[in-house]
Design a protein around this motif. Structure first.
Motif, PDB file in Angstrom:
ATOM      1  N   LEU B  25       0.839  -1.207   0.000  1.00  0.00           N
ATOM      2  CA  LEU B  25       0.000   0.000   0.000  1.00  0.00           C
ATOM      3  C   LEU B  25       0.874   1.257   0.000  1.00  0.00           C
ATOM      4  O   LEU B  25       0.664   2.174  -0.799  1.00  0.00           O
ATOM      5  N   LEU B  26       1.876   1.267   0.884  1.00  0.00           N
ATOM      6  CA  LEU B  26       2.773   2.417   0.959  1.00  0.00           C
ATOM      7  C   LEU B  26       3.469   2.633  -0.383  1.00  0.00           C
ATOM      8  O   LEU B  26       3.576   3.763  -0.882  1.00  0.00           O
ATOM      9  N   PHE B  27       3.910   1.536  -0.985  1.00  0.00           N
ATOM     10  CA  PHE B  27       4.593   1.620  -2.267  1.00  0.00           C
ATOM     11  C   PHE B  27       3.669   2.221  -3.332  1.00  0.00           C
ATOM     12  O   PHE B  27       4.059   3.105  -4.091  1.00  0.00           O
ATOM     13  N   ILE B  28       2.419   1.745  -3.343  1.00  0.00           N
ATOM     14  CA  ILE B  28       1.467   2.217  -4.354  1.00  0.00           C
ATOM     15  C   ILE B  28       1.167   3.702  -4.155  1.00  0.00           C
ATOM     16  O   ILE B  28       1.119   4.471  -5.113  1.00  0.00           O
ATOM     17  N   ILE B  29       0.995   4.094  -2.884  1.00  0.00           N
ATOM     18  CA  ILE B  29       0.732   5.513  -2.608  1.00  0.00           C
ATOM     19  C   ILE B  29       1.910   6.364  -3.100  1.00  0.00           C
ATOM     20  O   ILE B  29       1.733   7.361  -3.813  1.00  0.00           O
ATOM     21  N   ALA B  30       3.135   5.929  -2.748  1.00  0.00           N
ATOM     22  CA  ALA B  30       4.324   6.672  -3.145  1.00  0.00           C
ATOM     23  C   ALA B  30       4.418   6.749  -4.660  1.00  0.00           C
ATOM     24  O   ALA B  30       4.702   7.810  -5.241  1.00  0.00           O
ATOM     25  N   ARG B  43      -3.200  16.542  -7.533  1.00  0.00           N
ATOM     26  CA  ARG B  43      -4.262  16.503  -6.535  1.00  0.00           C
ATOM     27  C   ARG B  43      -4.333  15.155  -5.810  1.00  0.00           C
ATOM     28  O   ARG B  43      -5.095  14.989  -4.876  1.00  0.00           O
ATOM     29  N   PHE B  44      -3.563  14.161  -6.288  1.00  0.00           N
ATOM     30  CA  PHE B  44      -3.641  12.827  -5.675  1.00  0.00           C
ATOM     31  C   PHE B  44      -3.243  12.873  -4.211  1.00  0.00           C
ATOM     32  O   PHE B  44      -3.934  12.364  -3.347  1.00  0.00           O
ATOM     33  N   PHE B  45      -2.118  13.524  -3.948  1.00  0.00           N
ATOM     34  CA  PHE B  45      -1.597  13.546  -2.583  1.00  0.00           C
ATOM     35  C   PHE B  45      -2.162  14.726  -1.821  1.00  0.00           C
ATOM     36  O   PHE B  45      -1.451  15.580  -1.346  1.00  0.00           O
ATOM     37  N   SER B  46      -3.502  14.815  -1.728  1.00  0.00           N
ATOM     38  CA  SER B  46      -4.129  15.905  -0.988  1.00  0.00           C
ATOM     39  C   SER B  46      -5.067  15.309   0.040  1.00  0.00           C
ATOM     40  O   SER B  46      -5.507  14.161  -0.096  1.00  0.00           O
ATOM     41  N   ILE B  53     -10.650   8.509  -1.023  1.00  0.00           N
ATOM     42  CA  ILE B  53     -10.154   7.131  -1.078  1.00  0.00           C
ATOM     43  C   ILE B  53     -10.601   6.362   0.163  1.00  0.00           C
ATOM     44  O   ILE B  53     -11.135   5.258   0.070  1.00  0.00           O
ATOM     45  N   VAL B  54     -10.385   6.971   1.319  1.00  0.00           N
ATOM     46  CA  VAL B  54     -10.697   6.296   2.579  1.00  0.00           C
ATOM     47  C   VAL B  54     -12.182   5.968   2.655  1.00  0.00           C
ATOM     48  O   VAL B  54     -12.585   4.878   3.073  1.00  0.00           O
ATOM     49  N   ASN B  55     -13.028   6.902   2.196  1.00  0.00           N
ATOM     50  CA  ASN B  55     -14.464   6.660   2.225  1.00  0.00           C
ATOM     51  C   ASN B  55     -14.845   5.509   1.296  1.00  0.00           C
ATOM     52  O   ASN B  55     -15.565   4.590   1.687  1.00  0.00           O
ATOM     53  N   SER B  56     -14.324   5.522   0.072  1.00  0.00           N
ATOM     54  CA  SER B  56     -14.723   4.451  -0.841  1.00  0.00           C
ATOM     55  C   SER B  56     -14.146   3.111  -0.389  1.00  0.00           C
ATOM     56  O   SER B  56     -14.764   2.060  -0.570  1.00  0.00           O
ATOM     57  N   ALA B  57     -12.955   3.158   0.251  1.00  0.00           N
ATOM     58  CA  ALA B  57     -12.385   1.913   0.779  1.00  0.00           C
ATOM     59  C   ALA B  57     -13.253   1.366   1.909  1.00  0.00           C
ATOM     60  O   ALA B  57     -13.455   0.154   2.029  1.00  0.00           O
ATOM     61  N   ALA B  58     -13.802   2.271   2.724  1.00  0.00           N
ATOM     62  CA  ALA B  58     -14.651   1.831   3.842  1.00  0.00           C
ATOM     63  C   ALA B  58     -15.877   1.098   3.314  1.00  0.00           C
ATOM     64  O   ALA B  58     -16.329   0.109   3.902  1.00  0.00           O
ATOM     65  N   LEU B  59     -16.408   1.578   2.179  1.00  0.00           N
ATOM     66  CA  LEU B  59     -17.595   0.932   1.602  1.00  0.00           C
ATOM     67  C   LEU B  59     -17.297  -0.516   1.209  1.00  0.00           C
ATOM     68  O   LEU B  59     -18.169  -1.369   1.247  1.00  0.00           O
ATOM     69  N   THR B 310      -7.060   3.030  -3.795  1.00  0.00           N
ATOM     70  CA  THR B 310      -5.960   3.938  -4.101  1.00  0.00           C
ATOM     71  C   THR B 310      -5.610   3.845  -5.586  1.00  0.00           C
ATOM     72  O   THR B 310      -5.392   4.851  -6.259  1.00  0.00           O
ATOM     73  N   ILE B 311      -5.586   2.600  -6.075  1.00  0.00           N
ATOM     74  CA  ILE B 311      -5.254   2.418  -7.483  1.00  0.00           C
ATOM     75  C   ILE B 311      -6.309   3.073  -8.366  1.00  0.00           C
ATOM     76  O   ILE B 311      -5.977   3.820  -9.303  1.00  0.00           O
ATOM     77  N   SER B 312      -7.604   2.841  -8.051  1.00  0.00           N
ATOM     78  CA  SER B 312      -8.599   3.454  -8.942  1.00  0.00           C
ATOM     79  C   SER B 312      -8.544   4.972  -8.866  1.00  0.00           C
ATOM     80  O   SER B 312      -8.666   5.641  -9.884  1.00  0.00           O
ATOM     81  N   SER B 313      -8.323   5.497  -7.648  1.00  0.00           N
ATOM     82  CA  SER B 313      -8.244   6.936  -7.525  1.00  0.00           C
ATOM     83  C   SER B 313      -7.034   7.484  -8.276  1.00  0.00           C
ATOM     84  O   SER B 313      -7.136   8.464  -9.021  1.00  0.00           O
TER      85      SER B 313
END
Lengths: 497, 357
Positions: B25-30, B43-46, B53-59, B310-313
């Protein structure tokens, strides 16, 4: 004498574990060499090295004076080395013929040459005494003994010069063992070299000419069997004197506890009535398929009964596994690989399975208490493991059996139903299991001991019953039995019907 | 040279592998942060995008918690997606037809009933799966393949083959802003902590399930059943009963997931659920769950859901079309399972190379 196979100072290590250390061995054409050793002594590693599954780190091997360095099992087979494994490796849905030819079918552009193949298969099947069975029959429909012989036939079609047997008789009933031995005899007289692993010394005496003993990865002795006594072999194996293979623990037989009345299930057992007493070790002998395992499973409600009752201390037992378990019954499964243990879980996890009430309140676990308990059991039954969280699959067969047994002891049952508890484990561990059984009896527990190995039944049990075709045909006090009579009783009733 | 990995090799890898999903996950974010900074809009790293991302992941994560339990127990639930939208549809219908505007007196009772109804449908779906599987002893894959279609059909019948739109006034504020990811801090549960409420719910539920799995007899029995049902039976564990409970409990998480989903889209469309089950299963598998049972991790599952989203975003930010996002996620799932196999010494050829090299 001409050494067909020479193994000279081979070593093999797996990480920090040294499985073989400077092992040397010779096998001669026309002779049977028994490879003896406790579990974990390195027998299987040696066999796998010979059959090409492992490559040695050091040392050399030669066949007929020519260097032998198999690149893999297929290479080994082409050099004339074939192996018959302890567990059957046949594909049950294929025909016998297809199984025998599996991996070595003669093909032209991917098409099987059936007619040429059939001749070779027929010849191999004749040699192992299977000429009466159609090569087209489905393998899974054959008995275990026949399947074992199919494995031997599979070794023969590859024109093997050396055949390795890895504990071939551990899954066979006595009558079929004789048949296998006749085949081994024939192979010997045809000039093949045979290497035979077995835990049964009397079997080794019957079939083998020479012996080689391994202990902790070292060769500790080799020679002709006629020049060594059983006691000497055992002390070579365990590295100490085992005065007593069957340690006796004095125990007193008390009043009746478990009453079985005309217990019947489909297809076996049939109409079994028995009364088992406090502090008694009751042995059950019989052929495979006689209904011994099924009797135990009916008692533990793992299998539905058709009629008859089971009473513990006069109270009828409900038809549910966990209710019978709570009432004080415990079963050690005959099959520790697929049923007895969850192989991919740790020792702790396996020990605590079903025993969680010992360290939980209202369904919540006390993990510290659980791991303390596991450590205690590992010490108590002397399980050889690196740590309690080690995966059970990594343990040797004997230590796995100890885990299964320890779980049963942790359950603190009153009636112990032990189905082949010593199958496939070494002499030292067997002795420990007999001692545990004796201790249980001394505590006033009742032990039912199913075994195909008659000497242990006669040495350990207070009474022995024989089952045949689902019936308990004869029960006697142990001193009134001997091996021949037991065998006869197991076979006799079969012939009556 | 051996065909098994030696303990040394395993020890060297296992530390990394145990935290594999989190590291991935960390690698993908970076990776996406870097790519977006170079080629994208930046705008990705905002914090706003993080909220999305967090909201859609929670779903995904909430129903995936139930799925993790099922997979650890050696089962699978293909009906999770359509069961989820069935619950959502039922909630939407209840809000449309049976509640009064949220600001009127007495509305709370109706709202509670509507939500309880949706949750109840989730439990019922799980219970149906569990009962069929444990009573018939059919393969879970087949059973839930059947119920997947059934739940879809039932949803379509209830929704009369369209999308159900409840009146906006019938929805209470807390529900409308459950999945809020905007910049107005008043709409978050804690105004000093602008994390979507859906994510907080997922975290709390995740902790609860992790505790359940580790510290209760029920949890350990689930692991036992998944590892070897025969041994579990031999040890007196009631396999059928426990299995039924696992599916019913997973139904609770499907219902809660439906609640979040409904709060997010504010309508009920039964056909939305098709394919959701695969996203849910993918989250579990990415997190280290084994489809042969006995293995799975709650933290892993949550991380798995984060990886997917994260990937889709990230792909959206980089203006990569949706179709390619699917391909990328598919490839990542396969690679993840391959890498996870290293823990068990698979594939053997790789270890053979390592040992001889």
């Amino acid at each position: 004498m001409n050494a067909l196979l020479e193994v000279s100072r081979i070593s093999k290590r797996f990480g920090p574990t040294i499985a073989l250390d400077n092992v040397s061995m010779t096998a001669q054409a026309g002779r049977v060499l028994a490879l003896i050793g406790e579990n974990g002594a390195g027998k299987s590693t040696l066999l796998k090295t010979l059959s090409g599954a492992h490559r040695p780190d050091h040392g050399t091997m030669s066949i007929d004076g020519q260097s032998y360095r198999p690149a893999g099992p297929i290479d080994a087979r082409s050099r004339g080395v074939a192996i018959v494994y302890q567990e059957l490796t046949l594909a049950p849905d294929l025909s016998i013929e297809d199984n025998i030819m599996l991996g070595r079918s003669g093909t032209v552009a991917g098409t099987l040459l059936r007619s040429r193949q059939r001749q070779r298969v027929q010849k191999a099947m004749d040699q192992v005494g299977l000429s009466s069975i159609s090569p087209k029959a489905r393998t899974g429909d054959q008995s275990v003994a026949t399947q074992q012989l199919i494995e031997v036939a599979r070794a023969l079609v590859s024109d093997a010069k050396i055949i390795l047997f890895d504990e071939p008789t551990s899954s066979l009933p006595a009558a079929d063992v004789d048949r296998l031995f006749q085949i081994v005899d024939t192979l010997r007289s045809r000039g093949l070299a045979i290497i035979y692993i077995s835990h049964f010394l009397e079997e080794v005496r019957r079939i083998a000419d020479d012996y080689a003993v391994l202990r902790d990865g070292h060769s500790v002795g080799a020679g002709q069997l006629s020049q060594i006594s059983d006691d000497q072999i055992i002390s070579l194996m365990v590295g100490r004197d085992v005065d007593d293979l069957f340690p006796a623990v004095p125990h007193e037989i008390g009043s009746a506890r478990l009453d079985i009345d005309r217990l019947t299930a489909a297809p076996v057992p049939h109409n079994v009535s028995l009364s088992l007493r406090r502090g008694e070790i009751f042995g059950v002998a019989g052929l495979v398929g006689a209904g011994r395992t099924e009797l135990l499973r009916c008692l533990f409600a793992m299998q539905p009964t058709r009629s008859g009752t089971v009473r513990l201390d006069g109270r009828p037992l409900p038809q549910r596994i966990n209710a019978r378990r709570r009432a004080g019954l415990g079963l050690l499964s005959e099959d520790r690989k697929t049923e007895g243990l969850a192989q991919n879980l740790s020792i702790t996890e396996n020990l605590s399975m079903g025993n969680h009430q010992r360290y939980s309140t209202l369904g919540c676990l006390n993990l510290n208490a659980r791991s303390e308990d596991a450590k205690r059991w590992i010490e108590k039954v002397e399980i050889k493991a690196q740590h309690p969280n080690q995966c059970v699959a990594e343990l040797s067969g004997g230590n796995q059996q100890k885990v299964a047994l320890a779980r049963l002891l942790a359950q603190d049952a009153e009636i112990y139903l032990l189905d082949e508890p010593t199958k496939g484990i070494d002499v030292g561990t067997k002795a420990e299991i007999y001692r545990i059984m004796g201790q249980l009896a001394a505590q006033g527990k009742t032990v039912v001991f199913v075994s195909s190995y008659l000497p242990e039944l006669l040495a350990v049990c207070d009474r022995v019953g024989v089952m045949s075709r689902g019936r308990m045909t004869e029960v006697r006090v142990t001193k009134d039995w001997n091996e021949e009579e037991l065998m006869l009783a197991a076979l006799a009733a079969t012939e009556d019907e | 040279m051996s065909d098994r990995p030696t303990p040394n090799h395993r020890a060297r890898w296992s530390v990394l592998l145990r935290h594999g999903p989190s590291l991935a996950l960390l690698f993908i974010i970076a990776l996406f942060a870097l790519l977006d900074w170079q080629f994208g809009s930046g705008r990705f790293f905002s914090s706003r995008n993080a909220g999305v991302i967090v909201n859609s992941a929670a779903l995904v994560a909430v129903p995936a918690l139930g799925m993790t339990m099922i997979i650890i127990a050696g089962g699978i639930d293909l009906s999770a997606g359509t069961a989820l939208t069935l619950c959502g549809t039922v909630m939407a219908i209840a809000f449309r037809d049976y509640t009064i505007p949220a600001d009127q007196a007495g509305a709370a009772t109706w709202i509670a009933l509507a939500l309880a109804l949706g949750l109840g449908v989730g439990i019922l779906c799980g219970l149906i799966n569990g009962l069929i599987i444990s009573l018939s002893e059919m393969v879970p894959f087949i059973v839930t393949l059947g119920t997947m279609t059934i739940f879809l059909g039932v949803g379509q019948v209830l929704a009369e083959e369209s999308t159900v739109y409840p009146q906006n006034t019938h929805l209470p504020d807390w529900l409308r802003y459950l999945c809020y990811t905007g910049s107005n801090t008043d709409y978050y549960w804690f105004s000093f902590l602008p994390i979507p409420s859906s994510a907080l719910i997922a975290i709390v539920l995740g902790i609860a399930v992790a505790l359940l799995m580790h510290f209760t007899v029920f949890g350990r029995n689930i692991v036992a059943i998944g590892s070897n049902p025969l041994t579990a039976r031999l040890c007196g564990i009631r396999v059928g009963l426990t299995t039924t409970w696992v599916y019913a409990l997973a139904g609770v998480f499907v219902g809660l997931g439906a609640l979040l989903y409904f709060a997010n889209v504010k309508n009920g469309n039964p056909s939305d659920g098709t394919g959701k089950e695969l996203e849910i299963i993918a989250a579990v598998v990415l997190g280290g769950g084994s489809l042969s049972g006995g293995r799975g991790s709650i933290l892993g599952t949550i991380v798995g859901a984060l990886i997917i989203k994260t990937i889709s975003s990230g792909c959206t930010m980089l203006s990569i079309p949706n179709t390619y996002t699917h391909i990328i996620i598919g490839v990542i799932i396969i690679i993840a399972v391959l890498i996870d196999g290293l823990r068990n010494g698979k594939p053997k050829w790789l270890f053979a190379r390592l040992a001889s090299g």
